[in-house]
Design a protein around this motif. Structure first.
Motif, short mmCIF file in Angstrom:
data_model
loop_
_atom_site.label_atom_id
_atom_site.label_comp_id
_atom_site.label_asym_id
_atom_site.label_seq_id
_atom_site.Cartn_x
_atom_site.Cartn_y
_atom_site.Cartn_z
N PRO A 1 42.83 82.34 22.49
CA PRO A 1 44.18 82.90 22.37
C PRO A 1 44.87 83.01 23.72
O PRO A 1 44.27 83.41 24.70
CB PRO A 1 43.93 84.30 21.79
N MET B 1 48.16 87.49 22.04
CA MET B 1 47.66 88.16 20.85
C MET B 1 48.27 89.56 20.79
O MET B 1 49.13 89.90 21.61
CB MET B 1 46.13 88.22 20.89
N ASN B 2 47.82 90.34 19.80
CA ASN B 2 48.37 91.69 19.63
C ASN B 2 47.34 92.74 20.00
O ASN B 2 46.15 92.55 19.83
CB ASN B 2 48.80 91.91 18.18
N GLN B 3 47.84 93.82 20.51
CA GLN B 3 47.00 94.92 20.93
C GLN B 3 47.55 96.18 20.29
O GLN B 3 48.77 96.33 20.16
CB GLN B 3 47.13 95.03 22.45
N ALA B 4 46.64 97.10 19.88
CA ALA B 4 47.10 98.34 19.26
C ALA B 4 47.85 99.19 20.29
O ALA B 4 47.42 99.33 21.43
CB ALA B 4 45.90 99.12 18.73
N ALA B 5 48.98 99.73 19.86
CA ALA B 5 49.78 100.60 20.73
C ALA B 5 50.44 101.65 19.85
O ALA B 5 50.29 101.63 18.62
CB ALA B 5 50.82 99.78 21.48
N ARG C 1 46.37 102.52 24.07
CA ARG C 1 45.50 103.42 23.31
C ARG C 1 44.94 104.56 24.15
O ARG C 1 44.85 105.70 23.69
CB ARG C 1 44.35 102.60 22.74
N LYS D 1 51.99 104.16 14.73
CA LYS D 1 51.30 102.93 15.11
C LYS D 1 52.30 101.79 15.28
O LYS D 1 53.19 101.59 14.45
CB LYS D 1 50.29 102.59 14.01
N TYR E 1 49.76 91.06 23.97
CA TYR E 1 48.78 91.03 25.05
C TYR E 1 48.59 89.59 25.48
O TYR E 1 48.36 88.69 24.66
CB TYR E 1 47.44 91.62 24.56
N THR F 1 49.51 115.31 0.56
CA THR F 1 48.51 114.25 0.54
C THR F 1 48.72 113.36 -0.69
O THR F 1 49.19 113.83 -1.72
CB THR F 1 47.08 114.81 0.50
N PRO F 2 48.38 112.08 -0.58
CA PRO F 2 48.63 111.15 -1.69
C PRO F 2 47.81 111.52 -2.92
O PRO F 2 46.68 111.99 -2.81
CB PRO F 2 48.20 109.80 -1.15
N MET F 3 48.38 111.29 -4.12
CA MET F 3 47.70 111.56 -5.37
C MET F 3 47.25 110.26 -5.99
O MET F 3 48.05 109.36 -6.20
CB MET F 3 48.65 112.27 -6.35
N LEU F 4 45.95 110.18 -6.28
CA LEU F 4 45.42 108.94 -6.83
C LEU F 4 45.99 108.64 -8.20
O LEU F 4 46.16 107.49 -8.58
CB LEU F 4 43.89 109.05 -6.90
N VAL F 5 46.21 109.71 -9.00
CA VAL F 5 46.69 109.50 -10.37
C VAL F 5 48.21 109.31 -10.41
O VAL F 5 48.77 109.09 -11.47
CB VAL F 5 46.31 110.67 -11.31
N LEU G 1 40.63 113.89 -9.52
CA LEU G 1 41.29 112.69 -8.98
C LEU G 1 42.47 113.06 -8.10
O LEU G 1 42.73 112.43 -7.08
CB LEU G 1 41.78 111.78 -10.12
N ALA G 2 43.17 114.10 -8.50
CA ALA G 2 44.35 114.50 -7.74
C ALA G 2 43.96 114.91 -6.32
O ALA G 2 44.72 114.71 -5.38
CB ALA G 2 45.07 115.66 -8.44
N GLY H 1 43.29 112.19 -3.15
CA GLY H 1 44.33 111.66 -2.26
C GLY H 1 44.02 111.98 -0.80
O GLY H 1 44.18 111.14 0.08
N ILE I 1 41.33 109.69 0.38
CA ILE I 1 41.86 108.33 0.57
C ILE I 1 42.60 108.27 1.90
O ILE I 1 42.47 107.31 2.67
CB ILE I 1 42.78 107.92 -0.59
N LEU I 2 43.39 109.30 2.17
CA LEU I 2 44.14 109.34 3.43
C LEU I 2 43.17 109.30 4.60
O LEU I 2 43.39 108.60 5.60
CB LEU I 2 44.97 110.63 3.48
N ASP J 1 41.01 95.30 17.36
CA ASP J 1 42.06 94.68 18.18
C ASP J 1 41.74 94.85 19.65
O ASP J 1 41.89 93.91 20.45
CB ASP J 1 43.43 95.33 17.88
#
Lengths: 557, 97
Positions: A61, A64-68, A119, A137, A142, A194-198, B30-31, B34, B37-38, B52
């Protein structure tokens, strides 16, 4: 009865008011309320696309890319802006007062403080555990080989919306292919965020940028750049460039210019260095141009290698006298000797034999005054004067490369056709484009046109070999190799006249002459040690050629 | 037969209640996934960043300028002359009659 009607009327009014408000909230304000509700129970993340990588021909390469990280502040969560700034600014190498001023601006909800932070620095910021400080992110370019091929690669800056965008060179030309397309993720969140799976999840995958595989050979590029730097120092030149092509494909094996810059920290360099002089700057090619006019004259059968010219004194054209470069005259000489002696008088003879129409046709056929079509963003071309505006002296001086301007790439591409059986190729930097699904798009070499016949190309090659073996630069030539080439020393036009002391020294050639592996042009601007191409650009060419012979395993005869 | 059918019909409401309770428990579990998962996403992101960084480190270690410096440090020098051994005249290279 009246009291009943009053009560009834009051109830009617109350219900009417309720219905009106319900109508307002459910119909009139429904969109804004829906958005506000979605903001409360949906989390939305952009999924940034990864910018494509730029890879050399040996699969290593180059870019390329680098995390920043993007460092930002949310002022409403900051209690003490002064303390906040004092803790954050030394880590980011910023002025504390500047940071404080930025986060103290009224009405600001989100304030960017620094972009593309490495980083190590973002880890230090995380350890501060400061309320109101956030990290997002992002990626940063790079350059694995530092400033190698800087002007060919270009750099990535920001556009007016703050998004990454390529400028100059490959980063600019292939910006859309390299950039890709961002995706997004929308998930339902609970009361804690926080995300809900359902819950509902809407995910749009990003389309990552495509990778570019180049013709560029890392070793040839590195060696060429090193020799160019050494040559500029040795000969005291102000600037210099070297470009190496594969004559069969038009692939760019190396492209080096000096001075250059580091694309990783491009802001620290003057903007004048961003432009690639090999494709964007012009110069008068001088005697290197003679090979093209000679080739055309041979192809048109107006001369043969044995046609003789009377070179006894300066030749008059209109009211001017055209002399040889060293005011030395050799009597009756054949065309082969015209190139060996680099005789301007001889070339005027050739030009007269060719005539105006065929000479102008030669310029067009060799691509002079035309963009080459190379896949770099900043290509430009000097304008060729209109066919009707050529005077007798213009035609005469054009035959030995003065009074006409070319870019180094135009010059090299034209000579490259002599090494390729008379076929003019389109120069290319990128050999292949790859996407993340491993689909490869090969960019095939493109033939532009047949400029001269293959037989003529072989004849002019032999004349160029003789010019190298017997000419002014023969002392520097590597033994045992057949190299076809021509020196050039062109005066630089300054304010309407030619400066006698300032020259552009150049050498163009290809080797091995019988089966050319590479074609190369070396130019040095204002070399202090000597103005002549035979004493500066030619030895530098041969030094690089020795490296290439060794690298490609080409043995001498 | 009728008794059996009637008995079976009587079980259905109980089964329905048990299933509803079970569904509530599972949904509740399940709720709360989350958050996990995060946390996993954050780990994945951190590892990708680590990848990287390592890729960049590999690329910089194999940069030609770095290799040259290391080569010189280990005593390798630029060859001053190159000896080419041309086509060797040995029996193997000669065509048989």
């Amino acid at each position: 009865m009246r009291r009943v009607w009053v009560v009834f009327g009051s109830f009617l009014l109350a219900y009417g008011f309720i219905i009106f408000r319900l109508f307002y909230w459910q119909v009139v304000a429904s969109d804004s309320l829906r958005s506000a509700a979605a903001a409360q129970y949906f989390l939305q993340f952009p999924i940034p696309a990864t910018r494509g990588t730029i890879i050399a021909s040996d699969a290593k390469p180059l870019v390329m890319n680098q995390a920043a990280s993007l460092v930002y502040a949310t002022p409403k969560d900051i209690n003490d802006t002064r303390s906040f700034s004092q803790q954050v600014s030394p880590i980011l190498s910023l002025e504390s007062k500047d940071v404080q001023d930025r986060i103290s601006q009224p009405g600001m909800v989100w304030v960017p403080i620094a972009r593309k932070v490495d980083r190590e620095i973002s880890d230090k910021l995380r350890q501060l555990n400061l309320k109101g400080l956030g990290l997002e992110k992002e990626s940063k370019r790079y350059y694995a080989e530092s400033s190698m091929a800087a002007q060919l690669l270009g750099f990535v800056g920001s556009d007016e919306n703050g998004k990454d965008r390529g400028y100059f060179g490959l980063e600019g030309y292939y910006d859309r292919e390299l950039r890709g397309k961002d995706g997004s993720l929308q998930v339902e969140k609970d009361v804690h965020g926080t995300p809900m799976l359902v819950g509902d999840v809407i995910r749009i995958e990003p389309e990552n940028g495509r990778d570019l595989v180049l013709w560029l050979d890392r070793t040839v590029q590195y060696s060429t750049e090193r020799r160019l730097r050494e040559g500029i120092q040795k000969y005291g030149a102000k600037e210099g460039s070297v470009v190496v092509l594969d004559p069969k494909t038009g692939g760019v094996l190396a492209m080096a210019s000096y001075p250059n810059y580091d694309p990783g920290i491009y802001t620290k360099f003057s903007r004048e260095y961003y432009k690639n002089p090999i494709v964007a700057s012009s110069y008068e090619p001088g005697s290197t141009f003679k090979v093209l006019i000679m080739a055309k004259a041979l192809d048109e059968n107006v001369i043969t290698p044995n046609t003789e010219v009377d070179e006894t004194e300066a030749i008059q054209v209109d009211k001017y006298f055209i002399k040889t470069w060293n005011d030395t005259y050799h009597g009756r000489i054949p065309m082969t000797k015209v190139l060996e002696y680099s005789s301007n008088v001889g070339m005027v003879f050739v030009q007269k034999k060719l005539g105006k129409d065929k000479l102008l046709s030669a310029l067009h056929d060799f691509g002079i005054g035309q963009l080459t079509g190379i896949d770099l963003q900043d290509e430009a071309t000097p304008e060729l004067r209109d066919d009707r505006d050529w005077s007798e002296v213009d035609l005469a001086t054009a035959s030995f490369g003065q009074g006409i301007a070319v870019t180094p790439l135009q010059m090299l591409r034209a000579v490259s056709s002599l090494a390729n059986d008379g076929v003019l190729m389109e120069p290319r930097v990128v050999k292949e484009i790859r996407d993340k699904k491993e689909q490869h798009i090969t960019v095939p070499p493109k033939k532009v046109r047949q400029v001269i016949r293959p037989a003529t190309a072989h004849v002019i090659t032999e004349m160029m070999v003789a010019a190298v073996d017997n000419g002014e630069a023969k002392w520097a030539k590597p033994n045992g190799y057949r190299i076809a080439g021509k020196t050039g020393t062109a005066q630089i036009p300054v304010a309407g006249h030619y400066d006698e002391k300032k020259t552009i020294a150049s050498f163009v050639g290809f080797a091995p002459a019988d089966e050319p592996k590479f074609v190369m042009l070396v130019t040095l601007r204002e070399p202090a040690s000597s103005p002549w191409g035979s004493e500066t650009a030619a030895p530098l060419f041969f030094t690089i050629a020795r490296d290439l012979f060794s690298y490609y395993g080409i043995s001498p005869r | 037969m009728k008794k059996f059918i009637l008995k079976s019909l009587g079980i259905i409401p109980f089964a329905a209640i048990i299933l509803v309770i079970f569904e509530l428990i599972v949904s509740n579990e399940l709720a709360s996934y989350g958050g996990r998962i995060l946390s996993l996403d954050t780990s994945i992101e951190s590892m990708q960043q680590e990848n990287d960084t390592l890729e960049a480190h590999i690329a910089s270690s194999s940069a030609l300028s770095v290799i040259q410096v290391k080569a010189f440090a280990q005593g390798f020098t630029q060859p001053t002359s190159v000896l080419s051994i041309g086509p060797v005249e040995v029996a193997l290279h000669q065509s048989r009659p």
